[in-house]
Design a protein around this motif. Structure first.
Motif, PDB file in Angstrom:
ATOM      1  N   LEU A 202      40.832  51.411  47.045  1.00 59.65           N
ATOM      2  CA  LEU A 202      41.262  50.221  46.305  1.00 59.65           C
ATOM      3  C   LEU A 202      42.497  50.526  45.456  1.00 59.65           C
ATOM      4  CD1 LEU A 202      37.747  48.964  45.117  1.00 59.65           C
ATOM      5  CD2 LEU A 202      39.166  47.926  46.908  1.00 59.65           C
ATOM      6  N   THR A 203      42.490  51.698  44.824  1.00 60.27           N
ATOM      7  CA  THR A 203      43.601  52.073  43.950  1.00 60.27           C
ATOM      8  C   THR A 203      44.884  52.272  44.748  1.00 60.27           C
ATOM      9  OG1 THR A 203      42.072  53.161  42.408  1.00 60.27           O
ATOM     10  CG2 THR A 203      44.396  53.782  42.267  1.00 60.27           C
ATOM     11  N   LEU A 204      44.804  53.004  45.860  1.00 60.26           N
ATOM     12  CA  LEU A 204      45.996  53.271  46.651  1.00 60.26           C
ATOM     13  C   LEU A 204      46.506  52.006  47.339  1.00 60.26           C
ATOM     14  CD1 LEU A 204      45.121  56.767  48.163  1.00 60.26           C
ATOM     15  CD2 LEU A 204      46.871  56.253  46.449  1.00 60.26           C
ATOM     16  N   ASN A 205      45.603  51.144  47.791  1.00 58.03           N
ATOM     17  CA  ASN A 205      46.055  49.878  48.392  1.00 58.03           C
ATOM     18  C   ASN A 205      46.775  49.016  47.354  1.00 58.03           C
ATOM     19  OD1 ASN A 205      45.150  50.488  50.930  1.00 58.03           O
ATOM     20  ND2 ASN A 205      43.363  49.147  50.885  1.00 58.03           N
ATOM     21  N   THR A 206      46.258  49.021  46.136  1.00 60.92           N
ATOM     22  CA  THR A 206      46.910  48.266  45.060  1.00 60.92           C
ATOM     23  C   THR A 206      48.260  48.884  44.724  1.00 60.92           C
ATOM     24  OG1 THR A 206      44.728  47.753  44.149  1.00 60.92           O
ATOM     25  CG2 THR A 206      46.626  47.349  42.737  1.00 60.92           C
TER      26      THR A 206
ATOM     27  N   GLU B  40      39.121  41.655  45.876  1.00 58.91           N
ATOM     28  CA  GLU B  40      40.242  40.960  45.231  1.00 58.91           C
ATOM     29  C   GLU B  40      40.234  41.169  43.712  1.00 58.91           C
ATOM     30  OE1 GLU B  40      42.027  36.408  44.794  1.00 58.91           O
ATOM     31  OE2 GLU B  40      40.358  36.829  46.158  1.00 58.91           O
ATOM     32  N   SER B  41      39.052  41.052  43.092  1.00 58.07           N
ATOM     33  CA  SER B  41      38.986  41.185  41.638  1.00 58.07           C
ATOM     34  C   SER B  41      39.228  42.631  41.200  1.00 58.07           C
ATOM     35  CB  SER B  41      37.633  40.698  41.127  1.00 58.07           C
ATOM     36  OG  SER B  41      36.555  41.425  41.705  1.00 58.07           O
ATOM     37  N   ALA B  42      38.717  43.591  41.993  1.00 57.38           N
ATOM     38  CA  ALA B  42      38.942  45.002  41.648  1.00 57.38           C
ATOM     39  C   ALA B  42      40.431  45.335  41.725  1.00 57.38           C
ATOM     40  CB  ALA B  42      38.141  45.904  42.581  1.00 57.38           C
TER      41      ALA B  42
ATOM     42  N   LEU C  80      19.567  40.253  37.169  1.00 53.79           N
ATOM     43  CA  LEU C  80      20.144  41.540  36.802  1.00 53.79           C
ATOM     44  C   LEU C  80      20.064  41.691  35.296  1.00 53.79           C
ATOM     45  CD1 LEU C  80      21.686  44.033  37.859  1.00 53.79           C
ATOM     46  CD2 LEU C  80      23.812  42.777  37.413  1.00 53.79           C
ATOM     47  N   PHE C  81      19.190  42.651  34.867  1.00 49.03           N
ATOM     48  CA  PHE C  81      19.006  42.915  33.443  1.00 49.03           C
ATOM     49  C   PHE C  81      18.618  41.645  32.684  1.00 49.03           C
ATOM     50  CE2 PHE C  81      22.507  45.722  34.917  1.00 49.03           C
ATOM     51  CZ  PHE C  81      21.720  46.826  35.074  1.00 49.03           C
ATOM     52  N   GLY C  82      17.751  40.893  33.284  1.00 51.89           N
ATOM     53  CA  GLY C  82      17.217  39.724  32.608  1.00 51.89           C
ATOM     54  C   GLY C  82      18.119  38.511  32.668  1.00 51.89           C
ATOM     55  N   MET C  83      19.239  38.560  33.417  1.00 50.15           N
ATOM     56  CA  MET C  83      20.169  37.432  33.465  1.00 50.15           C
ATOM     57  C   MET C  83      20.378  37.029  34.918  1.00 50.15           C
ATOM     58  SD  MET C  83      23.055  38.713  30.739  1.00 50.15           S
ATOM     59  CE  MET C  83      24.018  37.237  31.022  1.00 50.15           C
ATOM     60  N   ASP C  84      20.427  35.731  35.175  1.00 50.17           N
ATOM     61  CA  ASP C  84      20.739  35.257  36.515  1.00 50.17           C
ATOM     62  C   ASP C  84      22.243  35.337  36.724  1.00 50.17           C
ATOM     63  OD1 ASP C  84      18.159  34.768  37.088  1.00 50.17           O
ATOM     64  OD2 ASP C  84      18.217  32.624  36.599  1.00 50.17           O
ATOM     65  N   GLU C  85      22.658  35.993  37.800  1.00 54.27           N
ATOM     66  CA  GLU C  85      24.084  36.177  38.056  1.00 54.27           C
ATOM     67  C   GLU C  85      24.344  35.936  39.529  1.00 54.27           C
ATOM     68  OE1 GLU C  85      27.217  39.863  38.087  1.00 54.27           O
ATOM     69  OE2 GLU C  85      25.840  39.664  36.380  1.00 54.27           O
ATOM     70  N   VAL C  86      25.371  35.155  39.837  1.00 56.99           N
ATOM     71  CA  VAL C  86      25.753  34.898  41.213  1.00 56.99           C
ATOM     72  C   VAL C  86      26.620  36.055  41.692  1.00 56.99           C
ATOM     73  CG1 VAL C  86      26.986  33.361  42.784  1.00 56.99           C
ATOM     74  CG2 VAL C  86      25.659  32.419  40.883  1.00 56.99           C
ATOM     75  N   LEU C  87      26.140  36.753  42.711  1.00 59.67           N
ATOM     76  CA  LEU C  87      26.887  37.896  43.215  1.00 59.67           C
ATOM     77  C   LEU C  87      28.027  37.422  44.104  1.00 59.67           C
ATOM     78  CD1 LEU C  87      24.099  40.469  44.103  1.00 59.67           C
ATOM     79  CD2 LEU C  87      25.506  40.320  42.055  1.00 59.67           C
ATOM     80  N   PRO C  88      29.222  37.958  43.886  1.00 62.04           N
ATOM     81  CA  PRO C  88      30.374  37.541  44.691  1.00 62.04           C
ATOM     82  C   PRO C  88      30.336  38.176  46.074  1.00 62.04           C
ATOM     83  CG  PRO C  88      31.007  39.226  43.108  1.00 62.04           C
ATOM     84  CD  PRO C  88      29.575  38.874  42.802  1.00 62.04           C
ATOM     85  N   SER C  89      31.130  37.656  46.964  1.00 65.92           N
ATOM     86  CA  SER C  89      31.243  38.211  48.315  1.00 65.92           C
ATOM     87  C   SER C  89      32.056  39.491  48.253  1.00 65.92           C
ATOM     88  CB  SER C  89      31.926  37.206  49.243  1.00 65.92           C
ATOM     89  OG  SER C  89      33.278  37.029  48.844  1.00 65.92           O
TER      90      SER C  89
END
Length: 607
Positions: free
Chosen positions: A55-59, A23-25, A8-17
């Motif tokens: 996500l907003t209303l659940n939070t 959870e992070s959002a 992604l944009f020239g960087m290796d990134e591990v995509l989360p589940s």
């Protein structure tokens, strides 16, 4: 989904589940509530903004369960010419959000923001001030119908929140890096983040909680809610239905893939479901819905209206050739906005579509899906048509009567598009500098009327006069921040003055009297103009009346008019300087360069 590694944009990134993304959002959103901040959701009803809303209303529900007092605000932009399915959808989703808030102890406020009357598509086009935003031409629809109204509302909202002594709010956006390379580039340049708010160019705090999500992630979350694996303010059933049907398929994911494959060619404002009058890009979503399922048949007329506007783009006979301004004693003669006859066609088509939808809805025992010209807009259009001299006074109500009382029909025709061609060169009609003095009428032109003032002088109903910048006297009109229609006055007008207005239309008007309807409305107090418009409207009223006396407002012979004009090179030097912006064709550029050369020689001689 399983974690995987992508570049992604020239960087290796591990995509989360998907579970990690949710959870992070929610953790990032919870931090905002813990700080006591109001959260604003920019909501369109699309999949991304709907997921952000969920996500907003659940939070917020989780925070309220802990004893907190979350405050969530939804703002939605309605251009007044939206796909009716989208309008119905986001209104229903906002209602669900409010109900969710009641159940969970969340303070939820929703606001649908619309453009002002003056800035609306209907008033702009049908008053002869603007053209459709055809592809390749200047597109001011997004700023006028979406950005400016939202900015005005947000400024008002922020002042209200500050008055409540609340912390600075944070706006939640559904933008994602995965949407497109262009979107990713802009988000990266702005420094958009999913975990903490950042300030945009206007100094407002923005959070993009789904910025890292892919399209598959979005649909995965929608699927978990739809299947009942987790709960949200909505079940997303209508969201899925709209996405799938807009591509003529039963699968929303397939539909989205089809859209993603075409959106690089789409351009325009980027909306998946465009306005039904959009000319910037050929939005096929409404057409696909109509062909896919009979439930959308009601919208076929809207699709025909869109195609009609496309077909007439290069038909110069459908343009008004008489310019609106007078410079250096001349009026430009060249295809400009739509011709009064075409404006009347479009007005009738819109009125017919509204009536047909009312009849259909009545038979189906449901609310109409759309109303292109509600009554306040009808009055504003009729007033501005009169002011600009593109329709007979009270013509709107006469056409309305003919459709609803007399059985007249005005169906949108199917036309072959006019072949592409260049705009003919501008020519110029001499009118002199004392054109306003030809009016007579005791010298009372513009926003004055000697007969009205004489009749009302002793009755207490006379208009007060004010001195405008420049020294002219004119009626002191009702003014405000923007042009508005007073609802109570409109109701009285409809109840008690309609037959009078129709009789005035049927009787006709004298040369120079085409502005009668505008003056009637402002005299009645039903139309309020903005503070800045009073001087402008007085000026326009005088020019329109003058052109009407010349027979250059409604029906005129274009060839005969052109025979009385001169080319750019034949203009006197002062007029050439005034009309220099019209020197755009090869011949005119040559003439303009000659003017510049002459001016340069004069400067050299003076030196």
């Amino acid at each position: 989904m399983d974690s995987e590694t992508i570049e992604l944009f020239g960087m290796d990134e591990v995509l989360p589940s998907i579970e990690e993304l949710v959870e992070s959002a929610m953790a990032a959103i919870m931090n905002l509530f813990l700080e006591g901040r109001p959260v604003i959701c920019a909501f369109s009803g699309g999949k991304d903004s709907s997921v952000v809303a969920a996500l907003t209303l659940n939070t917020a529900a989780a925070y309220a369960a802990q004893g907190g007092k979350p405050f969530v605000i939804f703002t939605t932009g309605d251009t007044l010419v939206e796909n009716p399915e989208i309008v119905e959808h986001y209104r229903a989703e906002l209602a669900k959000a409010r109900e969710f808030g009641k159940r969970h102890g969340i303070r939820v406020h929703t606001k649908i923001v619309t453009p002002s009357l003056a800035a609306s598509f209907q008033v702009g086009l049908l008053s002869g001030r603007t053209l459709p935003s055809w592809a390749g031409a200047k597109a001011d629809c997004t700023p006028s119908w979406k950005i400016q109204p939202q900015r005005a509302y947000r400024n008002k909202l922020f002042r209200e929140l500050k008055a409540e002594n609340l912390p600075e709010p944070v706006t939640m956006l559904g933008t994602r890096f995965d949407e497109s390379e262009r979107r990713a580039m802009h988000m990266t340049a702005r420094g958009d983040r999913w975990d903490t708010p950042v300030r945009n160019k206007d100094g407002e705090l923005i959070l993009c909680p789904v910025a890292r999500w892919t399209t598959d992630d979005i649909w995965s979350y929608v699927g978990t809610v739809s299947s009942g694996m987790c709960t949200a303010y909505t079940d997303f059933a209508e969201t899925v239905r709209i996405y799938s049907h807009s591509a003529g398929t039963s699968c929303a994911v397939v539909a989205d893939a089809i859209y993603d494959g075409a959106k690089s060619k789409k351009g325009a404002c980027g909306a998946r479901h465009g306005c039904f009058v959009c000319q910037q890009a050929e939005d096929r979503s409404l057409e696909a819905m109509i062909e896919y399922d009979p439930r959308y048949e009601y919208a076929r007329g809207l699709n025909k209206l869109n195609k009609f506007l496309r077909a007439i783009r290069y038909d110069w006979s459908r343009r008004h050739w008489v310019g609106r301004t007078i410079r250096g004693g001349f009026i430009a003669v060249q295809p400009d906005t739509l011709h009064p006859s075409t404006i009347r066609e479009l007005t009738r088509y819109m009125l017919q579509l509204d009536y047909d939808e009312e009849v259909r809805a009545s038979i189906a025992r449901e609310k109409p899906k759309f109303r292109i010209l509600p009554e306040d807009m009808m009055l504003a259009v009729d007033a501005m048509q009169s002011l600009n001299g593109v329709a007979r006074p009270f013509q709107m109500w006469a056409d309305y009567r003919d459709i609803r009382r007399r059985g007249a029909r005005f169906d949108v025709p199917e036309l072959e598009p006019a072949p592409r061609s260049n705009v003919p060169d501008a020519r110029f009609l001499y009118v002199g500098d004392d054109w306003d003095e030809t009016a007579g009428y005791l010298g009372l032109t513009g926003l004055r009327d000697p007969y009205f003032e004489a009749l009302t002088e002793l009755s207490g109903c006379a208009h007060e006069l004010k001195t405008l910048p420049g020294g002219r006297m004119a009626w002191d009109l009702h003014t405000g921040q923007e042009m508005t229609v007073d609802s109570e006055s409109l109701a009285m007008l409809m109840d008690f003055e309609m037959e009078t207005m129709l009789a005035k239309f049927d009787r006709g008007f004298c040369p120079g009297g085409i502005t009668e309807a505008y003056k009637f409305y402002v005299s009645y107090g039903v139309l309020n103009v903005s503070h800045s418009q009073q001087r402008e409207h007085d000026e326009v009223c005088r020019r329109t009346a003058y052109k009407d006396r010349l027979g250059l407002t409604l029906d005129y012979d274009i060839e005969g008019l052109l025979s009385r004009t001169v080319g750019f090179s034949e203009l006197p030097p002062q007029a050439r300087r005034e009309w220099a912006h019209k020197a755009t064709t090869d011949s005119s550029q040559t003439d303009f360069l000659a003017v510049l050369e002459g001016a340069r020689e004069c400067l050299l001689d003076a030196a």
